[in-house]
Write a protein that holds these residues in place. Sequence first.
Motif, PDB file in Angstrom:
ATOM      1  N   PHE A 200       0.823  -1.215   0.000  1.00 17.24           N
ATOM      2  CA  PHE A 200       0.000   0.000   0.000  1.00 17.24           C
ATOM      3  C   PHE A 200       0.860   1.269   0.000  1.00 17.24           C
ATOM      4  O   PHE A 200       0.390   2.346   0.359  1.00 17.24           O
ATOM      5  N   SER A 201       2.117   1.112  -0.418  1.00 15.69           N
ATOM      6  CA  SER A 201       3.052   2.246  -0.356  1.00 15.69           C
ATOM      7  C   SER A 201       2.529   3.516  -1.027  1.00 15.69           C
ATOM      8  O   SER A 201       2.636   4.608  -0.448  1.00 15.69           O
ATOM      9  N   PRO A 202       1.923   3.432  -2.241  1.00 15.92           N
ATOM     10  CA  PRO A 202       1.423   4.681  -2.837  1.00 15.92           C
ATOM     11  C   PRO A 202       0.379   5.364  -1.939  1.00 15.92           C
ATOM     12  O   PRO A 202       0.309   6.590  -1.863  1.00 15.92           O
ATOM     13  N   LEU A 203      -0.412   4.541  -1.238  1.00 15.58           N
ATOM     14  CA  LEU A 203      -1.437   5.122  -0.360  1.00 15.58           C
ATOM     15  C   LEU A 203      -0.826   5.709   0.911  1.00 15.58           C
ATOM     16  O   LEU A 203      -1.361   6.661   1.487  1.00 15.58           O
ATOM     17  N   VAL A 204       0.297   5.138   1.345  1.00 23.52           N
ATOM     18  CA  VAL A 204       1.003   5.694   2.509  1.00 23.52           C
ATOM     19  C   VAL A 204       1.470   7.108   2.178  1.00 23.52           C
ATOM     20  O   VAL A 204       1.253   8.052   2.951  1.00 23.52           O
ATOM     21  N   VAL A 205       2.063   7.265   0.990  1.00 25.36           N
ATOM     22  CA  VAL A 205       2.547   8.589   0.575  1.00 25.36           C
ATOM     23  C   VAL A 205       1.376   9.576   0.522  1.00 25.36           C
ATOM     24  O   VAL A 205       1.449  10.699   1.027  1.00 25.36           O
ATOM     25  N   LYS A 206       0.266   9.102  -0.061  1.00 21.92           N
ATOM     26  CA  LYS A 206      -0.912   9.971  -0.223  1.00 21.92           C
ATOM     27  C   LYS A 206      -1.511  10.366   1.132  1.00 21.92           C
ATOM     28  O   LYS A 206      -1.868  11.529   1.352  1.00 21.92           O
ATOM     29  N   LYS A 207      -1.603   9.412   2.033  1.00 21.62           N
ATOM     30  CA  LYS A 207      -2.225   9.691   3.334  1.00 21.62           C
ATOM     31  C   LYS A 207      -1.366  10.660   4.149  1.00 21.62           C
ATOM     32  O   LYS A 207      -1.876  11.586   4.772  1.00 21.62           O
ATOM     33  N   ILE A 208      -0.046  10.463   4.099  1.00 24.59           N
ATOM     34  CA  ILE A 208       0.830  11.380   4.846  1.00 24.59           C
ATOM     35  C   ILE A 208       0.711  12.789   4.255  1.00 24.59           C
ATOM     36  O   ILE A 208       0.593  13.771   4.990  1.00 24.59           O
ATOM     37  N   ALA A 209       0.666  12.873   2.924  1.00 25.71           N
ATOM     38  CA  ALA A 209       0.516  14.196   2.281  1.00 25.71           C
ATOM     39  C   ALA A 209      -0.805  14.829   2.705  1.00 25.71           C
ATOM     40  O   ALA A 209      -0.870  16.028   3.005  1.00 25.71           O
TER      41      ALA A 209
END
Length: 401
Positions: A200-209
Amino acid sequence: MKVEVAPQVYWVGTIDWNVRNFHGYTYTTPRGTTYNAYLVIDEKIALVDTVAPPFAGEMVRRIRELIEPGRIDYLIANHGEIDHSGAIPEVLKLAPQAQLICSKKGKDSLGKYLGPDFDFQAVGTGDKINLGQKSLTFIEAPMLHWPDSMFTYIEEEALLLPNDAFGQHLATAERFADQLPVWLVMEEAARYYANILMPFSPLVVKKIAEIQEMGIAVDIIAPSHGLIWRKNPGQIIETYLRWARGDFKPKVLVVYETMWGSTEKIARALIEGLLSEGVEAALYGLPMADRSEVIKELLDAKGILVGSSTHNRQMLLNMAAFLEDLIGLRPEGRLGAAFGSYGWGSRAVKQMEEALKEARIEVVESGLAIRWAPSEEERARAVEFGKRFARLVKESVFSSP
Ligand code: FEO
Protein backbone atom coordinates in the motif's frame (compact mmCIF):
# COMPACT_ATOMS: atom_id res chain seq x y z
CA MET A 1 1.05 0.92 36.69
CA LYS A 2 -0.44 3.97 34.96
CA VAL A 3 1.03 4.93 31.59
CA GLU A 4 0.07 8.48 30.67
CA VAL A 5 0.61 9.18 26.98
CA ALA A 6 -0.63 12.77 27.21
CA PRO A 7 -2.58 14.59 29.94
CA GLN A 8 -5.54 12.35 30.82
CA VAL A 9 -4.83 9.96 27.94
CA TYR A 10 -3.69 6.56 29.17
CA TRP A 11 -2.33 3.38 27.59
CA VAL A 12 -4.57 0.52 28.72
CA GLY A 13 -3.34 -2.17 26.34
CA THR A 14 -1.62 -5.49 26.87
CA ILE A 15 1.72 -7.07 26.06
CA ASP A 16 1.68 -10.38 24.18
CA TRP A 17 5.15 -11.68 25.02
CA ASN A 18 4.67 -15.07 23.38
CA VAL A 19 3.00 -14.54 20.02
CA ARG A 20 5.35 -15.66 17.24
CA ASN A 21 3.20 -15.30 14.13
CA PHE A 22 0.54 -13.05 12.68
CA HIS A 23 -1.95 -13.27 9.85
CA GLY A 24 -1.98 -17.06 9.71
CA TYR A 25 1.78 -17.65 9.83
CA THR A 26 2.48 -15.30 6.92
CA TYR A 27 4.38 -12.99 9.27
CA THR A 28 6.67 -14.13 12.07
CA THR A 29 6.92 -12.01 15.22
CA PRO A 30 10.09 -13.17 16.99
CA ARG A 31 9.87 -10.37 19.55
CA GLY A 32 6.14 -10.72 20.33
CA THR A 33 3.83 -7.72 20.16
CA THR A 34 1.50 -5.44 22.11
CA TYR A 35 -2.13 -4.56 21.55
CA ASN A 36 -2.46 -0.90 22.47
CA ALA A 37 -5.73 0.60 23.64
CA TYR A 38 -6.05 4.18 24.84
CA LEU A 39 -8.41 5.66 27.42
CA VAL A 40 -9.25 9.36 27.09
CA ILE A 41 -10.67 10.76 30.31
CA ASP A 42 -12.60 14.00 30.09
CA GLU A 43 -16.17 15.06 30.91
CA LYS A 44 -16.99 12.16 28.60
CA ILE A 45 -14.77 9.11 28.46
CA ALA A 46 -13.61 7.36 25.29
CA LEU A 47 -11.78 4.10 24.78
CA VAL A 48 -9.88 4.01 21.49
CA ASP A 49 -9.44 0.41 20.29
CA THR A 50 -9.29 -2.67 22.46
CA VAL A 51 -7.09 -5.78 22.52
CA ALA A 52 -7.09 -9.39 21.29
CA PRO A 53 -9.78 -11.52 22.98
CA PRO A 54 -7.54 -13.52 25.39
CA PHE A 55 -6.32 -10.24 26.92
CA ALA A 56 -9.72 -8.58 27.49
CA GLY A 57 -9.61 -9.15 31.28
CA GLU A 58 -6.17 -7.61 31.57
CA MET A 59 -7.28 -4.52 29.63
CA VAL A 60 -10.37 -4.14 31.81
CA ARG A 61 -8.20 -4.35 34.95
CA ARG A 62 -6.03 -1.56 33.58
CA ILE A 63 -9.07 0.59 32.84
CA ARG A 64 -10.41 -0.10 36.34
CA GLU A 65 -7.22 1.35 37.85
CA LEU A 66 -8.24 4.66 36.27
CA ILE A 67 -12.04 4.72 36.13
CA GLU A 68 -15.03 2.47 36.64
CA PRO A 69 -15.38 0.84 33.15
CA GLY A 70 -19.15 1.42 33.21
CA ARG A 71 -18.41 5.14 32.74
CA ILE A 72 -17.10 4.70 29.19
CA ASP A 73 -19.22 6.82 26.83
CA TYR A 74 -17.57 6.09 23.49
CA LEU A 75 -15.80 3.03 22.16
CA ILE A 76 -13.84 3.81 19.01
CA ALA A 77 -12.94 0.90 16.74
CA ASN A 78 -10.36 2.26 14.33
CA HIS A 79 -10.12 -1.11 12.55
CA GLY A 80 -12.09 -4.34 12.48
CA GLU A 81 -9.27 -6.85 12.74
CA ILE A 82 -9.75 -8.93 15.84
CA ASP A 83 -6.45 -8.02 17.54
CA HIS A 84 -7.96 -4.56 18.11
CA SER A 85 -11.69 -5.18 18.18
CA GLY A 86 -11.77 -8.58 19.88
CA ALA A 87 -12.45 -7.22 23.38
CA ILE A 88 -15.35 -4.94 22.39
CA PRO A 89 -17.97 -7.42 23.67
CA GLU A 90 -16.26 -7.53 27.09
CA VAL A 91 -16.23 -3.73 27.32
CA LEU A 92 -19.88 -3.49 26.33
CA LYS A 93 -20.88 -5.95 29.04
CA LEU A 94 -19.54 -3.40 31.52
CA ALA A 95 -20.58 -0.26 29.63
CA PRO A 96 -23.69 -1.22 27.65
CA GLN A 97 -24.54 2.43 27.00
CA ALA A 98 -21.22 3.16 25.29
CA GLN A 99 -21.64 4.40 21.76
CA LEU A 100 -19.71 2.37 19.20
CA ILE A 101 -17.90 4.34 16.52
CA CYS A 102 -16.15 3.05 13.42
CA SER A 103 -15.52 3.96 9.77
CA LYS A 104 -18.18 3.32 7.13
CA LYS A 105 -16.37 0.20 5.93
CA GLY A 106 -15.81 -0.82 9.54
CA LYS A 107 -19.52 -1.45 9.82
CA ASP A 108 -19.05 -4.37 7.41
CA SER A 109 -16.05 -5.98 9.05
CA LEU A 110 -17.04 -5.37 12.66
CA GLY A 111 -20.65 -6.33 11.99
CA LYS A 112 -19.46 -9.65 10.61
CA TYR A 113 -16.91 -10.36 13.33
CA LEU A 114 -19.04 -9.33 16.27
CA GLY A 115 -22.53 -10.09 15.02
CA PRO A 116 -25.59 -8.03 14.17
CA ASP A 117 -26.37 -6.98 17.76
CA PHE A 118 -23.65 -4.36 17.80
CA ASP A 119 -24.86 -0.97 16.74
CA PHE A 120 -21.95 0.94 15.23
CA GLN A 121 -22.20 4.57 14.22
CA ALA A 122 -20.14 5.25 11.10
CA VAL A 123 -17.95 8.34 10.87
CA GLY A 124 -15.91 9.85 8.05
CA THR A 125 -12.88 12.10 7.70
CA GLY A 126 -13.38 15.33 9.63
CA ASP A 127 -16.17 14.07 11.86
CA LYS A 128 -15.61 15.06 15.44
CA ILE A 129 -16.78 14.12 18.92
CA ASN A 130 -16.38 16.58 21.79
CA LEU A 131 -15.51 15.02 25.10
CA GLY A 132 -15.37 18.29 27.10
CA GLN A 133 -11.89 19.80 27.06
CA LYS A 134 -10.69 17.36 24.41
CA SER A 135 -12.13 16.23 21.11
CA LEU A 136 -11.70 13.24 18.83
CA THR A 137 -11.41 13.84 15.09
CA PHE A 138 -11.55 10.93 12.67
CA ILE A 139 -9.48 10.46 9.53
CA GLU A 140 -10.34 7.56 7.22
CA ALA A 141 -7.23 5.66 6.15
CA PRO A 142 -8.39 2.96 3.75
CA MET A 143 -5.77 0.31 2.97
CA LEU A 144 -3.54 1.34 5.86
CA HIS A 145 -3.89 -1.50 6.08
CA TRP A 146 -7.49 -2.61 5.54
CA PRO A 147 -10.28 -0.80 3.71
CA ASP A 148 -11.93 -0.12 7.08
CA SER A 149 -8.91 1.45 8.81
CA MET A 150 -9.15 4.93 10.27
CA PHE A 151 -7.09 7.18 12.51
CA THR A 152 -8.32 9.06 15.58
CA TYR A 153 -6.75 12.43 16.32
CA ILE A 154 -6.87 14.41 19.58
CA GLU A 155 -6.25 17.98 18.52
CA GLU A 156 -5.77 19.39 22.02
CA GLU A 157 -2.83 17.06 22.64
CA ALA A 158 -1.57 16.90 19.02
CA LEU A 159 -1.89 13.14 19.47
CA LEU A 160 -2.48 10.80 16.54
CA LEU A 161 -3.85 7.30 17.20
CA PRO A 162 -3.30 5.65 13.80
CA ASN A 163 -4.09 2.06 14.74
CA ASP A 164 -1.85 -0.30 12.71
CA ALA A 165 0.11 2.42 10.90
CA PHE A 166 3.52 3.27 12.42
CA GLY A 167 3.40 0.16 14.61
CA GLN A 168 5.97 -2.49 15.42
CA HIS A 169 5.56 -6.03 16.69
CA LEU A 170 7.69 -5.64 19.77
CA ALA A 171 6.85 -6.84 23.29
CA THR A 172 8.77 -4.90 25.92
CA ALA A 173 8.16 -3.41 29.36
CA GLU A 174 8.80 0.04 27.89
CA ARG A 175 5.97 1.92 26.19
CA PHE A 176 7.84 4.70 24.40
CA ALA A 177 10.20 4.39 21.43
CA ASP A 178 12.76 6.72 23.03
CA GLN A 179 13.24 4.26 25.91
CA LEU A 180 14.86 1.62 23.69
CA PRO A 181 17.81 1.68 21.27
CA VAL A 182 16.83 3.31 17.99
CA TRP A 183 18.22 0.41 15.92
CA LEU A 184 15.91 -2.08 17.66
CA VAL A 185 12.76 -0.01 17.26
CA MET A 186 13.54 0.85 13.65
CA GLU A 187 14.35 -2.77 12.81
CA GLU A 188 10.92 -3.87 14.03
CA ALA A 189 9.23 -0.87 12.38
CA ALA A 190 10.91 -1.87 9.09
CA ARG A 191 9.89 -5.51 9.45
CA TYR A 192 6.33 -4.38 10.12
CA TYR A 193 6.25 -1.97 7.19
CA ALA A 194 7.72 -4.50 4.74
CA ASN A 195 5.45 -7.37 5.73
CA ILE A 196 2.21 -5.43 6.20
CA LEU A 197 2.23 -2.05 4.52
CA MET A 198 4.53 -2.47 1.50
CA PRO A 199 1.71 -3.23 -0.99
CA PHE A 200 0.00 0.00 0.00
CA SER A 201 3.05 2.25 -0.36
CA PRO A 202 1.42 4.68 -2.84
CA LEU A 203 -1.44 5.12 -0.36
CA VAL A 204 1.00 5.69 2.51
CA VAL A 205 2.55 8.59 0.57
CA LYS A 206 -0.91 9.97 -0.22
CA LYS A 207 -2.22 9.69 3.33
CA ILE A 208 0.83 11.38 4.85
CA ALA A 209 0.52 14.20 2.28
CA GLU A 210 -3.19 14.53 3.11
CA ILE A 211 -2.46 14.83 6.84
CA GLN A 212 0.30 17.36 6.18
CA GLU A 213 -2.10 19.38 4.00
CA MET A 214 -4.68 19.34 6.80
CA GLY A 215 -2.06 21.32 8.73
CA ILE A 216 -2.60 19.42 11.93
CA ALA A 217 0.14 19.29 14.53
CA VAL A 218 1.38 15.83 15.47
CA ASP A 219 3.53 15.73 18.60
CA ILE A 220 2.85 12.12 19.55
CA ILE A 221 1.99 9.07 17.44
CA ALA A 222 0.50 6.26 19.47
CA PRO A 223 -0.03 3.19 17.27
CA SER A 224 -1.90 0.05 18.24
CA HIS A 225 1.18 -2.19 18.21
CA GLY A 226 4.51 -1.65 19.89
CA LEU A 227 6.01 1.59 21.12
CA ILE A 228 4.66 5.13 21.14
CA TRP A 229 6.56 7.81 19.20
CA ARG A 230 6.56 10.81 21.59
CA LYS A 231 9.91 12.42 20.76
CA ASN A 232 10.45 13.50 17.20
CA PRO A 233 7.49 11.65 15.62
CA GLY A 234 8.56 13.30 12.36
CA GLN A 235 11.35 10.72 12.19
CA ILE A 236 9.01 7.78 11.67
CA ILE A 237 6.86 9.80 9.27
CA GLU A 238 9.94 10.65 7.17
CA THR A 239 11.11 7.04 7.35
CA TYR A 240 7.70 5.81 6.16
CA LEU A 241 7.89 8.20 3.22
CA ARG A 242 11.36 6.90 2.37
CA TRP A 243 10.23 3.27 2.51
CA ALA A 244 7.06 4.01 0.56
CA ARG A 245 8.89 5.86 -2.21
CA GLY A 246 11.58 3.18 -2.50
CA ASP A 247 14.93 4.22 -1.09
CA PHE A 248 17.10 1.47 -2.59
CA LYS A 249 20.70 0.55 -1.97
CA PRO A 250 22.94 -1.43 -4.33
CA LYS A 251 21.99 -4.51 -2.38
CA VAL A 252 20.93 -7.94 -3.64
CA LEU A 253 19.25 -10.81 -1.81
CA VAL A 254 19.90 -14.34 -3.05
CA VAL A 255 17.04 -16.51 -1.84
CA TYR A 256 17.03 -20.20 -2.71
CA GLU A 257 15.83 -23.66 -1.83
CA THR A 258 17.92 -26.66 -2.79
CA MET A 259 17.20 -30.38 -3.15
CA TRP A 260 20.63 -32.04 -3.26
CA GLY A 261 22.88 -29.00 -2.90
CA SER A 262 23.34 -28.06 -6.57
CA THR A 263 21.06 -25.00 -6.48
CA GLU A 264 22.96 -23.94 -3.37
CA LYS A 265 26.26 -24.21 -5.27
CA ILE A 266 24.82 -21.89 -7.94
CA ALA A 267 23.62 -19.49 -5.24
CA ARG A 268 27.08 -19.36 -3.68
CA ALA A 269 28.66 -18.68 -7.08
CA LEU A 270 26.15 -15.86 -7.65
CA ILE A 271 27.09 -14.28 -4.33
CA GLU A 272 30.75 -14.45 -5.32
CA GLY A 273 29.97 -12.54 -8.51
CA LEU A 274 27.78 -9.99 -6.76
CA LEU A 275 30.30 -9.25 -4.02
CA SER A 276 33.16 -8.94 -6.50
CA GLU A 277 31.24 -6.05 -8.09
CA GLY A 278 31.00 -4.26 -4.76
CA VAL A 279 27.28 -4.59 -4.10
CA GLU A 280 25.96 -5.61 -0.71
CA ALA A 281 24.68 -9.19 -0.95
CA ALA A 282 23.43 -11.91 1.36
CA LEU A 283 22.33 -15.51 0.98
CA TYR A 284 19.07 -16.85 2.41
CA GLY A 285 18.47 -20.59 2.27
CA LEU A 286 14.85 -21.65 2.67
CA PRO A 287 13.31 -22.92 4.86
CA MET A 288 16.08 -22.10 7.39
CA ALA A 289 15.88 -18.36 6.73
CA ASP A 290 12.92 -16.56 8.30
CA ARG A 291 10.69 -15.48 5.41
CA SER A 292 9.54 -12.27 7.14
CA GLU A 293 13.15 -11.33 7.85
CA VAL A 294 14.03 -11.78 4.17
CA ILE A 295 11.12 -9.51 3.24
CA LYS A 296 12.32 -6.91 5.73
CA GLU A 297 15.76 -7.03 4.08
CA LEU A 298 14.09 -6.49 0.71
CA LEU A 299 12.83 -3.08 1.85
CA ASP A 300 16.04 -1.31 0.79
CA ALA A 301 17.40 -3.93 -1.65
CA LYS A 302 17.33 -3.09 -5.36
CA GLY A 303 17.76 -6.67 -6.50
CA ILE A 304 16.62 -10.16 -5.74
CA LEU A 305 17.74 -13.50 -7.22
CA VAL A 306 15.51 -16.48 -6.50
CA GLY A 307 16.55 -20.09 -6.98
CA SER A 308 15.00 -23.50 -6.73
CA SER A 309 15.61 -27.01 -7.91
CA THR A 310 12.89 -28.46 -10.15
CA HIS A 311 11.02 -31.33 -8.51
CA ASN A 312 8.01 -33.03 -10.11
CA ARG A 313 8.12 -30.20 -12.68
CA GLN A 314 7.60 -27.64 -9.91
CA MET A 315 9.66 -25.25 -7.82
CA LEU A 316 10.21 -26.46 -4.26
CA LEU A 317 7.51 -25.76 -1.69
CA ASN A 318 9.20 -23.18 0.52
CA MET A 319 10.23 -21.14 -2.50
CA ALA A 320 6.64 -21.32 -3.76
CA ALA A 321 5.42 -19.99 -0.39
CA PHE A 322 8.01 -17.20 -0.43
CA LEU A 323 6.99 -16.13 -3.93
CA GLU A 324 3.30 -16.25 -3.02
CA ASP A 325 4.12 -13.87 -0.20
CA LEU A 326 6.00 -11.57 -2.61
CA ILE A 327 3.10 -11.56 -5.07
CA GLY A 328 0.84 -10.30 -2.28
CA LEU A 329 3.36 -7.69 -1.12
CA ARG A 330 4.10 -6.35 -4.65
CA PRO A 331 7.62 -4.99 -4.03
CA GLU A 332 7.70 -2.73 -7.09
CA GLY A 333 10.86 -1.01 -8.23
CA ARG A 334 13.22 -3.96 -7.79
CA LEU A 335 15.14 -5.98 -10.34
CA GLY A 336 15.12 -9.77 -10.30
CA ALA A 337 16.13 -13.00 -11.95
CA ALA A 338 15.75 -16.73 -11.33
CA PHE A 339 18.12 -19.68 -11.23
CA GLY A 340 18.16 -23.34 -10.35
CA SER A 341 19.47 -26.81 -10.91
CA TYR A 342 17.40 -29.41 -12.74
CA GLY A 343 17.62 -33.04 -13.81
CA TRP A 344 15.05 -33.80 -16.49
CA GLY A 345 13.27 -30.47 -16.92
CA SER A 346 13.99 -26.92 -15.71
CA ARG A 347 10.41 -25.69 -15.39
CA ALA A 348 10.95 -24.20 -11.91
CA VAL A 349 13.11 -21.41 -13.33
CA LYS A 350 10.30 -20.31 -15.66
CA GLN A 351 7.78 -20.59 -12.82
CA MET A 352 9.90 -18.35 -10.60
CA GLU A 353 10.31 -15.80 -13.39
CA GLU A 354 6.55 -15.67 -13.84
CA ALA A 355 6.07 -15.25 -10.09
CA LEU A 356 8.62 -12.41 -9.98
CA LYS A 357 6.75 -10.63 -12.75
CA GLU A 358 3.46 -11.13 -10.95
CA ALA A 359 5.10 -9.58 -7.87
CA ARG A 360 5.89 -6.55 -10.08
CA ILE A 361 9.63 -7.20 -9.99
CA GLU A 362 11.38 -6.45 -13.27
CA VAL A 363 13.04 -9.61 -14.59
CA VAL A 364 16.23 -8.29 -16.19
CA GLU A 365 18.10 -11.51 -17.07
CA SER A 366 16.93 -14.81 -18.56
CA GLY A 367 16.97 -17.47 -15.88
CA LEU A 368 20.12 -19.45 -15.20
CA ALA A 369 19.26 -23.17 -15.37
CA ILE A 370 22.07 -25.66 -14.84
CA ARG A 371 21.64 -29.40 -15.28
CA TRP A 372 22.59 -31.58 -12.30
CA ALA A 373 25.53 -30.29 -10.28
CA PRO A 374 27.34 -27.30 -11.81
CA SER A 375 30.62 -28.11 -13.57
CA GLU A 376 33.59 -25.74 -13.10
CA GLU A 377 32.64 -24.00 -16.33
CA GLU A 378 29.01 -23.67 -15.26
CA ARG A 379 30.07 -22.38 -11.85
CA ALA A 380 32.12 -19.69 -13.60
CA ARG A 381 29.04 -18.88 -15.71
CA ALA A 382 27.06 -18.38 -12.48
CA VAL A 383 29.77 -16.04 -11.12
CA GLU A 384 29.52 -14.03 -14.35
CA PHE A 385 25.74 -13.99 -14.06
CA GLY A 386 26.11 -12.51 -10.55
CA LYS A 387 28.53 -9.87 -11.84
CA ARG A 388 26.21 -8.86 -14.67
CA PHE A 389 23.25 -8.62 -12.32
CA ALA A 390 25.28 -6.53 -9.84
CA ARG A 391 26.18 -4.08 -12.61
CA LEU A 392 22.52 -3.72 -13.61
CA VAL A 393 21.59 -3.07 -9.98
CA LYS A 394 24.30 -0.43 -9.55
CA GLU A 395 23.34 1.30 -12.80
CA SER A 396 19.71 1.35 -11.75
CA VAL A 397 20.40 2.70 -8.23
CA PHE A 398 22.89 5.34 -9.29
CA SER A 399 20.89 6.52 -12.30
CA SER A 400 17.73 7.05 -10.20
CA PRO A 401 16.95 10.67 -9.38
FE1 FEO B 1 -3.15 -5.09 14.12
FE2 FEO B 1 -4.72 -5.07 11.15
O1 FEO B 1 -4.53 -5.50 12.95
